[in-house]
Design an enzyme around this catalytic site. Structure first.
Site, PDB file in Angstrom:
ATOM      1  N   ASP A   1      25.498 -19.899-118.472  1.00  0.00           N
ATOM      2  CA  ASP A   1      25.010 -20.931-119.391  1.00  0.00           C
ATOM      3  C   ASP A   1      25.991 -22.094-119.378  1.00  0.00           C
ATOM      4  O   ASP A   1      27.151 -21.940-119.763  1.00  0.00           O
ATOM      5  CB  ASP A   1      24.911 -20.361-120.817  1.00  0.00           C
ATOM      6  N   HIS A  61      15.333 -22.175-124.843  1.00  0.00           N
ATOM      7  CA  HIS A  61      15.441 -23.571-125.268  1.00  0.00           C
ATOM      8  C   HIS A  61      14.842 -24.553-124.256  1.00  0.00           C
ATOM      9  O   HIS A  61      15.081 -25.750-124.338  1.00  0.00           O
ATOM     10  CB  HIS A  61      16.908 -23.946-125.523  1.00  0.00           C
TER      11      HIS A  61
HETATM   12 FE   FE2 Z   1      19.143 -19.061-124.623  1.00  0.00          FE
END
Ligand code: FE2
Length: 232
Positions: A1, A61
């Site tokens: 991420d 998201h």
């Molecule tokens: Fe996430």
């Protein structure tokens, strides 16, 4: 991420050097929080792709920034959304990318359902995705299992053991210490961690995250700045 601007800058500064030093064939990054810590925009995706990242994955998201919706459907877009969104959702959940000498890697993006949105079954989507990627010529397959619960990520690792090269968990932003090769040869880690500011609460300014937890009131989150590091 990859989290916010500090995460993008870390990728820009360090990934090209890592590629050269480690002779990396291909780079895949989860970009779902690359724009101001929530969502991904054409600009934040473009910055990562310009820093020698070959393909971007995402997660829950993905829709946070509306300008990403038409981008996802562009032919040849190098940004995936999880494959187990309902049929007809914009974008794609899998792609095949290739090394300069033509070796093909299939990438499949999935999202878990435990403590998350009620999506289609990620296990069934995994089997369909693996079959489709093989048919599209992928010699090796990497799965990004974007997921809240460690158990659901671990279950996916065992479910796909021997069917894919790697099942890598994302979403929780904390790298786990369980990286291993499963008995049938699939590399697995519950969470690959976060590239971004680690003096934070999973990327967010600590004071703001604590205030939200202590008051139960909405608090506008901001991207933290300290302790930037790359993980993967
Ligand atoms: Fe996430």
């Amino acid at each position: 991420d990859v989290f916010g601007k500090p995460g993008r800058q870390a990728v820009q500064r360090l990934v090209p050097r890592l590629i050269a030093r480690e002779k990396v064939d291909l780079v895949v990054a989860n970009a779902e929080n690359s724009a101001s810590g929530i969502g991904v925009t054409p600009d934040s995706a473009g910055e990562l792709l310009a820093a020698e990242v070959d393909l971007l994955t995402s997660g829950n998201h993905i829709w946070a920034k509306r300008e990403i919706v038409p981008y996802l459907d562009k032919p040849g877009a190098r940004l995936l959304r999880p494959a187990n969104y309902p049929p007809g959702s914009p974008g794609r959940g899998r792609a095949v990318i290739a090394t300069p000498d033509g070796r093909k890697l299939g990438v499949l993006n999935l999202e878990g359902r435990v403590f998350m949105k009620a999506l289609d079954d990620p296990f069934r989507a995994a089997l369909e995705g693996v079959e489709a990627l093989r048919a599209e010529g992928a010699r090796a397959i990497l799965v990004d299992m974007h997921c809240e619960a460690t158990s659901e990520k671990i279950a996916m690792g065992w479910f796909l053991d021997g069917k894919v090269a790697a099942v890598l968990g994302t979403h929780t932003h904390v790298q786990t210490s369980d990286a291993r090769v499963l008995p049938r040869g699939t590399a697995f880690i519950t969470d690959a961690g976060m590239t971004g500011p680690h003096d934070s609460v999973i990327g967010v300014e600590t004071e703001l995250a604590i205030r939200r937890m202590r008051t139960g009131m909405p608090v506008r989150f901001e991207v933290a700045t300290g302790g930037v590091r790359i993980e993967g």
